[in-house]
Scaffold this motif. Structure first.
Motif, PDB file in Angstrom:
ATOM      1  N   GLY A  33      32.337  -0.010  -3.320  1.00  0.00           N
ATOM      2  CA  GLY A  33      33.479  -0.610  -2.602  1.00  0.00           C
ATOM      3  C   GLY A  33      33.312  -1.384  -1.493  1.00  0.00           C
ATOM      4  O   GLY A  33      34.101  -1.993  -1.017  1.00  0.00           O
ATOM      5  N   LEU A  34      32.237  -1.893  -1.191  1.00  0.00           N
ATOM      6  CA  LEU A  34      31.809  -2.950  -0.187  1.00  0.00           C
ATOM      7  C   LEU A  34      31.586  -4.120  -0.798  1.00  0.00           C
ATOM      8  O   LEU A  34      31.421  -4.372  -2.027  1.00  0.00           O
ATOM      9  CB  LEU A  34      30.518  -2.553   0.660  1.00  0.00           C
ATOM     10  CG  LEU A  34      30.376  -1.364   1.563  1.00  0.00           C
ATOM     11  CD1 LEU A  34      29.036  -1.300   2.322  1.00  0.00           C
ATOM     12  CD2 LEU A  34      31.766  -1.583   2.574  1.00  0.00           C
ATOM     13  N   LEU A  35      31.775  -5.286  -0.076  1.00  0.00           N
ATOM     14  CA  LEU A  35      31.628  -6.533  -0.532  1.00  0.00           C
ATOM     15  C   LEU A  35      30.078  -6.909  -0.752  1.00  0.00           C
ATOM     16  O   LEU A  35      29.295  -6.814   0.315  1.00  0.00           O
ATOM     17  CB  LEU A  35      32.466  -7.657   0.200  1.00  0.00           C
ATOM     18  CG  LEU A  35      33.804  -8.031   0.176  1.00  0.00           C
ATOM     19  CD1 LEU A  35      34.441  -9.089   0.903  1.00  0.00           C
ATOM     20  CD2 LEU A  35      34.303  -8.191  -1.327  1.00  0.00           C
ATOM     21  N   SER A  69      25.571 -10.131   8.471  1.00  0.00           N
ATOM     22  CA  SER A  69      24.409  -9.538   8.125  1.00  0.00           C
ATOM     23  C   SER A  69      24.551  -8.839   6.682  1.00  0.00           C
ATOM     24  O   SER A  69      25.627  -8.447   6.614  1.00  0.00           O
ATOM     25  CB  SER A  69      23.568  -8.520   9.211  1.00  0.00           C
ATOM     26  OG  SER A  69      23.527  -9.220  10.281  1.00  0.00           O
ATOM     27  N   TYR A  70      23.426  -8.834   5.912  1.00  0.00           N
ATOM     28  CA  TYR A  70      23.599  -8.227   4.566  1.00  0.00           C
ATOM     29  C   TYR A  70      22.371  -7.012   4.459  1.00  0.00           C
ATOM     30  O   TYR A  70      21.378  -7.216   5.159  1.00  0.00           O
ATOM     31  CB  TYR A  70      23.672  -9.255   3.408  1.00  0.00           C
ATOM     32  CG  TYR A  70      24.846 -10.190   3.567  1.00  0.00           C
ATOM     33  CD1 TYR A  70      25.854  -9.854   2.672  1.00  0.00           C
ATOM     34  CD2 TYR A  70      24.661 -11.355   4.131  1.00  0.00           C
ATOM     35  CE1 TYR A  70      26.920 -10.769   2.554  1.00  0.00           C
ATOM     36  CE2 TYR A  70      25.865 -12.295   4.397  1.00  0.00           C
ATOM     37  CZ  TYR A  70      26.785 -11.777   3.492  1.00  0.00           C
ATOM     38  OH  TYR A  70      28.018 -12.689   3.396  1.00  0.00           O
ATOM     39  N   ASP A  71      22.565  -6.143   3.584  1.00  0.00           N
ATOM     40  CA  ASP A  71      21.503  -5.125   3.296  1.00  0.00           C
ATOM     41  C   ASP A  71      20.496  -5.691   2.302  1.00  0.00           C
ATOM     42  O   ASP A  71      20.810  -6.729   1.718  1.00  0.00           O
ATOM     43  CB  ASP A  71      21.763  -3.777   3.203  1.00  0.00           C
ATOM     44  CG  ASP A  71      22.584  -3.685   1.997  1.00  0.00           C
ATOM     45  OD1 ASP A  71      22.815  -4.528   1.210  1.00  0.00           O
ATOM     46  OD2 ASP A  71      23.239  -2.533   1.736  1.00  0.00           O
ATOM     47  N   ALA A  72      19.532  -5.049   1.881  1.00  0.00           N
ATOM     48  CA  ALA A  72      18.702  -5.465   0.561  1.00  0.00           C
ATOM     49  C   ALA A  72      19.498  -5.499  -0.495  1.00  0.00           C
ATOM     50  O   ALA A  72      18.941  -6.391  -1.530  1.00  0.00           O
ATOM     51  CB  ALA A  72      17.728  -4.565   0.465  1.00  0.00           C
ATOM     52  N   ASN A  73      20.562  -4.874  -0.526  1.00  0.00           N
ATOM     53  CA  ASN A  73      21.533  -5.044  -1.914  1.00  0.00           C
ATOM     54  C   ASN A  73      22.536  -6.130  -1.905  1.00  0.00           C
ATOM     55  O   ASN A  73      23.428  -6.209  -2.630  1.00  0.00           O
ATOM     56  CB  ASN A  73      22.345  -3.633  -2.203  1.00  0.00           C
ATOM     57  CG  ASN A  73      21.236  -2.673  -2.594  1.00  0.00           C
ATOM     58  OD1 ASN A  73      20.082  -2.956  -3.332  1.00  0.00           O
ATOM     59  ND2 ASN A  73      21.478  -1.393  -2.128  1.00  0.00           N
ATOM     60  N   ASN A 132      25.766  -4.004   8.759  1.00  0.00           N
ATOM     61  CA  ASN A 132      25.035  -3.913   7.323  1.00  0.00           C
ATOM     62  C   ASN A 132      25.056  -2.312   7.145  1.00  0.00           C
ATOM     63  O   ASN A 132      25.012  -1.520   8.098  1.00  0.00           O
ATOM     64  CB  ASN A 132      23.887  -4.922   7.342  1.00  0.00           C
ATOM     65  CG  ASN A 132      22.946  -4.120   8.218  1.00  0.00           C
ATOM     66  OD1 ASN A 132      23.060  -3.572   9.371  1.00  0.00           O
ATOM     67  ND2 ASN A 132      21.496  -4.676   8.255  1.00  0.00           N
ATOM     68  N   PRO A 133      25.107  -2.183   5.806  1.00  0.00           N
ATOM     69  CA  PRO A 133      24.728  -0.554   5.656  1.00  0.00           C
ATOM     70  C   PRO A 133      23.389  -0.144   6.049  1.00  0.00           C
ATOM     71  O   PRO A 133      23.240   0.997   5.976  1.00  0.00           O
ATOM     72  CB  PRO A 133      24.995  -0.735   4.062  1.00  0.00           C
ATOM     73  CG  PRO A 133      25.702  -1.946   3.632  1.00  0.00           C
ATOM     74  CD  PRO A 133      25.254  -2.983   4.642  1.00  0.00           C
ATOM     75  N   ASP A 134      22.482  -0.947   6.220  1.00  0.00           N
ATOM     76  CA  ASP A 134      21.188  -0.545   6.647  1.00  0.00           C
ATOM     77  C   ASP A 134      21.288   0.280   8.232  1.00  0.00           C
ATOM     78  O   ASP A 134      20.427   0.636   8.563  1.00  0.00           O
ATOM     79  CB  ASP A 134      20.059  -1.680   6.796  1.00  0.00           C
ATOM     80  CG  ASP A 134      19.854  -2.051   5.474  1.00  0.00           C
ATOM     81  OD1 ASP A 134      19.907  -1.382   4.348  1.00  0.00           O
ATOM     82  OD2 ASP A 134      19.341  -3.301   5.104  1.00  0.00           O
ATOM     83  N   GLY A 135      22.346  -0.341   8.844  1.00  0.00           N
ATOM     84  CA  GLY A 135      22.490   0.226  10.163  1.00  0.00           C
ATOM     85  C   GLY A 135      21.632  -0.371  11.356  1.00  0.00           C
ATOM     86  O   GLY A 135      21.455   0.080  12.343  1.00  0.00           O
TER      87      GLY A 135
END
Length: 812
Positions: free
Chosen positions: A528-530, A554-558, A617-620
């Motif tokens: 669901g995230l971009l 910011s972006y996570d590893a994915n 970012n999803p990594d928090g």
């Protein structure tokens, strides 16, 4: 970041011919004929300044003499030596604007002279056959250092067009009689090269050089003078433009004070411009002129004598120290100007030197170097220009700093509003979607005039890049794609939905809105995230040092981003509401459902419970005010969570600043932070956020700056949003239902005890007067009879039953 060439951008803009955006200008194209030019213009590389003129004999004074006039690039029209119009209003090739004017008030019985100066500084980019993407990028970059026209100006070929109706048809440019001459004494320079030592981006109106010995000063007179005049010829490539009527009013042109001399090495120079001063032969002098406040204006300088003398006028927003740093904006001392400059070369005759384009300044330095003759500086004048807003909104309170913040913001908004909104009237003169959204809200609340905002909504829609996105700044020659700014354009539509009753603007743009919202769908990940989409994902200027900006958003590893996702979420929610008004129920339901899915993904992937915050970012690992403000504003955060989030993202006693370890909003993005406070029911805390602007007052700004610290621009309207919010949040005057069909008055007075304010609405002004004393609020609300409304206070609603309603209520 991939970029398209100018040619591709112009071709893409013509797609609007098959798109509803063509109807935006409401005028029937009256054909492409009538464009004229100089016989040598096609073979002459720009820049070029042309003078056109023709005469007409009239037996009597006409009651009407209507014409439509335009040019490529710009014109100033004169009748019998009087300036009567300038333009055309900025558009693009697919929407080339022409202005309707009645010349009758300027005509006389007998012989009349209609004349125009037309100039074009756009230089075509040099591209090889079948250029590669890299070759296009290289050409675009090189053009920034060679162009002699502002970046907002598009061009087909130099030309002039005037078409008359009825009796005025006799002077149409497709009729014989028009004469043309090239002004060889008027040239343009590249502005960026003049300021490149400052390391700052400049693409605005270009500096000019006027050589009096070669220039033509008599071209509007009763008779044709000098050599070089020829019959005008048909201009090339006229059919490439689509003409539309200009729906904007003429720009203002009103006398204003150019400033006073505050430092000079010329004996007696302080008298200028009140009195004439003389610079001796074979000397060099400087006169530093200061205005009380920033202005956008057309300057004029009268001189006499001084054959061979050079006069350089440098225009500056502020003064700089030896390290080119700014400080107190009112401090002069030994500080120096820095900015673009115009050059005038005297020929010994009485002359008026005047650049064709306006300048923005608070300081101007006149540097004169004479030869064998003394030069007399006779006078200096200025004519303020800009969009002709009439101020309706007012604000005054028992905290006098708020009135100053309001007034400075309104001045900033006016300095940066012309034929388009502009990010900065000095440095770029470009209409950016992010800036424009906030500028439009100021226009609605203070000026009550939506026409410039409507222009912006429609012209952005005509920009089409990356198969659905818009240029971040438009109109512009060079593609300038900022992907999230297309989403902010959807926000502009939603603001219109609430503040303006004309739903036609929404209806003609709803299909374009769908293309923006749908463009992001392929970049949505299964959860669901971009994911990371192409182009520049600018959200805000944040981070020191500048390398921090590479981590924002910011972006996570994915490659997933919570901040980009919540930005899309807001636009999806707005799109669903716009569809309900101007689109269809199916699209409204689809966007609402998609928004719910994105919201759920953000809650699941981006909430960091131990910190009580949403991560970027999803990594928090990265946190910002931006992410958390938007999470509140778009209801990702629950009402219970919102108060705690606000406590954690604002440092007490430091205005809009965030605590350590969190990205802080710029002055610009602080608008979204403020809206989050209001959305969470914390509007009374808004006044504390303005401590940041109170600190700026100590530096004697007269318009608000672009960024914190050693900012480039001192006139940046994206920082002026407190002017709208003092009316909308503190005075509490805003739309109670879509289209401003009703008014909702819900003040957030904080520590204030007295407040008087007026806000513009489509139905007319709404005025409030608040007084707190003896544990009670006295509120007087005056509204138009046609505008129903409600007053909200301490959780209670009180209908506004009279045009002036007086309430005496207990405090919370």
């Amino acid at each position: 970041m991939t970029r398209k060439s100018l040619l591709q951008a112009l071709i893409a803009s013509t797609l609007c011919l098959a798109h509803p955006c063509v109807a935006q200008d409401g005028a029937k194209n009256d054909g492409a004929g009538g464009w004229i030019s100089h016989p040598d213009a096609p073979a002459t590389a720009n820049p070029v300044v042309l003078h056109f003129r023709r005469t007409i004999d009239l037996s009597g004074h006409p009651g009407r003499f209507p014409v439509r006039v335009t040019a490529d690039n710009r014109f100033i029209l004169y009748v019998n030596g009087r300036r009567v119009a300038a333009g055309p209003s900025t558009g693009d090739v697919a929407h080339w604007r022409q202005e309707a004017i009645d010349l009758a008030p300027y005509l006389t019985n007998g012989r009349n002279v209609i004349a125009a100066v037309v100039w074009n500084g756009v230089k075509p980019m040099k591209l090889p056959p079948n250029p590669t993407a890299q070759q296009r990028r290289n050409a675009e970059g090189a053009a920034l250092f060679t162009q002699t026209a502002p970046s907002f100006q598009q061009s087909v070929a130099t030309g002039f067009r005037l078409v008359g109706d009825d009796a005025a048809a006799a002077i149409s440019t497709d009729r014989p009689g028009w004469r043309v001459n090239r002004d060889a004494g008027h040239l343009f320079e590249n502005g960026w090269r003049q300021v490149i030592k400052g390391g700052w981006y400049y693409v605005a109106g270009q500096p000019e050089t006027i050589d009096a010995a070669k220039a033509d000063f008599d071209w509007t007179g009763a008779t044709e003078r000098g050599a070089g005049w020829q019959d005008a010829v048909a201009a090339p490539d006229a059919a490439q433009r689509t003409l539309v009527e200009d729906r904007l009013p003429p720009q203002s042109y009103a006398p204003t004070v150019p400033g006073k001399v505050v430092r000079t090495d010329l004996a007696g120079g302080q008298a200028f411009p009140t009195r004439a001063v003389t610079i001796p032969a074979n000397s060099k002098v400087r006169l530093l002129i200061q205005r009380d406040a920033m202005v956008s204006a057309y300057p004029e300088l009268d001189v006499a004598g001084g054959a061979g003398a050079s006069i350089t006028v440098t225009w500056s927003e502020a003064l700089y120290d030896a390290k080119r740093k700014k400080g107190d904006r009112a401090l002069v001392g030994d500080r120096q100007v820095f900015g673009i400059h115009d050059t005038f070369l005297a020929d010994g005759q009485p002359r008026t030197f005047a650049p064709l384009w306006w300048r923005t300044w608070r300081f101007a330095e006149i540097a004169v170097e004479t030869k064998d003759q003394p030069l007399v500086l006779k006078d200096m004048r200025a004519f303020e220009t800009g969009y002709p807003f009439q101020q309706v909104g007012r604000f005054a309170a028992d905290d006098p700093t708020l009135r100053r913040i309001f007034d400075i913001g309104w001045r900033t908004a006016r300095v940066d509003a012309h034929e388009t909104y502009m990010d900065t009237a000095y440095w770029e003169q470009l209409q950016y979607a992010g800036d424009t959204r906030l500028q439009a809200l100021i226009s609605y609340a203070v000026g009550g005039d939506p026409r410039l905002a409507e222009q912006a909504i429609d012209i952005f829609a005509s920009s089409d890049v990356e198969n659905g996105l818009m240029d971040g700044a438009y109109p512009q020659r060079v593609p300038n794609v900022i992907a999230p700014f297309s989403l902010l354009w959807v926000g502009m539509l939603d603001d219109w939905r609430m503040h303006q009753p004309d739903t036609a603007v929404l209806r003609r743009n709803v299909a374009r809105m769908r293309r923006v919202l749908d463009w992001y769908k392929p970049w949505q990940k299964p959860d669901g995230l971009l994911g990371k989409n192409p182009q520049w994902n600018f959200i805000d200027w944040v981070g020191q040092p500048a390398t921090d900006r590479t981590r924002f958003p910011s972006y996570d590893a994915n490659g997933e981003s919570c901040l980009m996702s919540v930005t899309w979420l807001g636009a999806l929610q707005q799109g669903a509401q716009i569809e309900a008004v101007a689109g269809d129920a199916a699209h409204a339901a689809d966007y609402a459902a998609l928004a719910d899915r994105v919201k759920a993904a953000i809650r699941q992937r981006c909430w960091v419970g131990p910190r009580g915050l949403f991560a970027d970012n999803p990594d928090g690992t990265v946190f910002s005010q931006h992410m958390n403000a938007l999470a509140i504003l778009y209801d990702v955060a629950t009402p219970q969570e919102a108060r705690g989030i606000l406590d954690r993202i604002v440092a007490p006693g430091k205005g809009i600043d965030a605590p350590e370890g969190m990205f802080t909003t710029s002055y610009y993005f602080a608008w979204y932070l403020a809206q989050a406070f209001v959305h969470a029911g914390q509007g009374d805390r808004y006044l504390a956020l303005l401590d940041t602007w109170r600190e700026l007052l100590k530096l004697n700004y007269t318009t608000w700056p672009e960024e914190r610290g050693d900012t480039r621009s001192d006139s940046h309207a994206w920082s002026a949003h407190p002017t709208a919010d003092l009316l909308g949040i503190v005075a509490g005057i805003g739309p109670g239902s879509p289209g401003y069909a009703s008014v909702r008055v819900a003040p957030a007075l904080g520590t204030l005890k007295q407040l008087d304010a007026t806000a513009a609405t489509p139905a007319g002004p709404v005025t409030v007067r608040y007084r707190i004393a003896g544990g009670r609020l006295s509120a007087d609300i005056t509204r138009p009879a046609s505008l129903p409304g409600v007053f909200e206070w301490a959780g209670q609603r009180y209908p506004l039953t009279r045009t002036t309603t007086r309430l005496r209520l207990p405090l919370r």
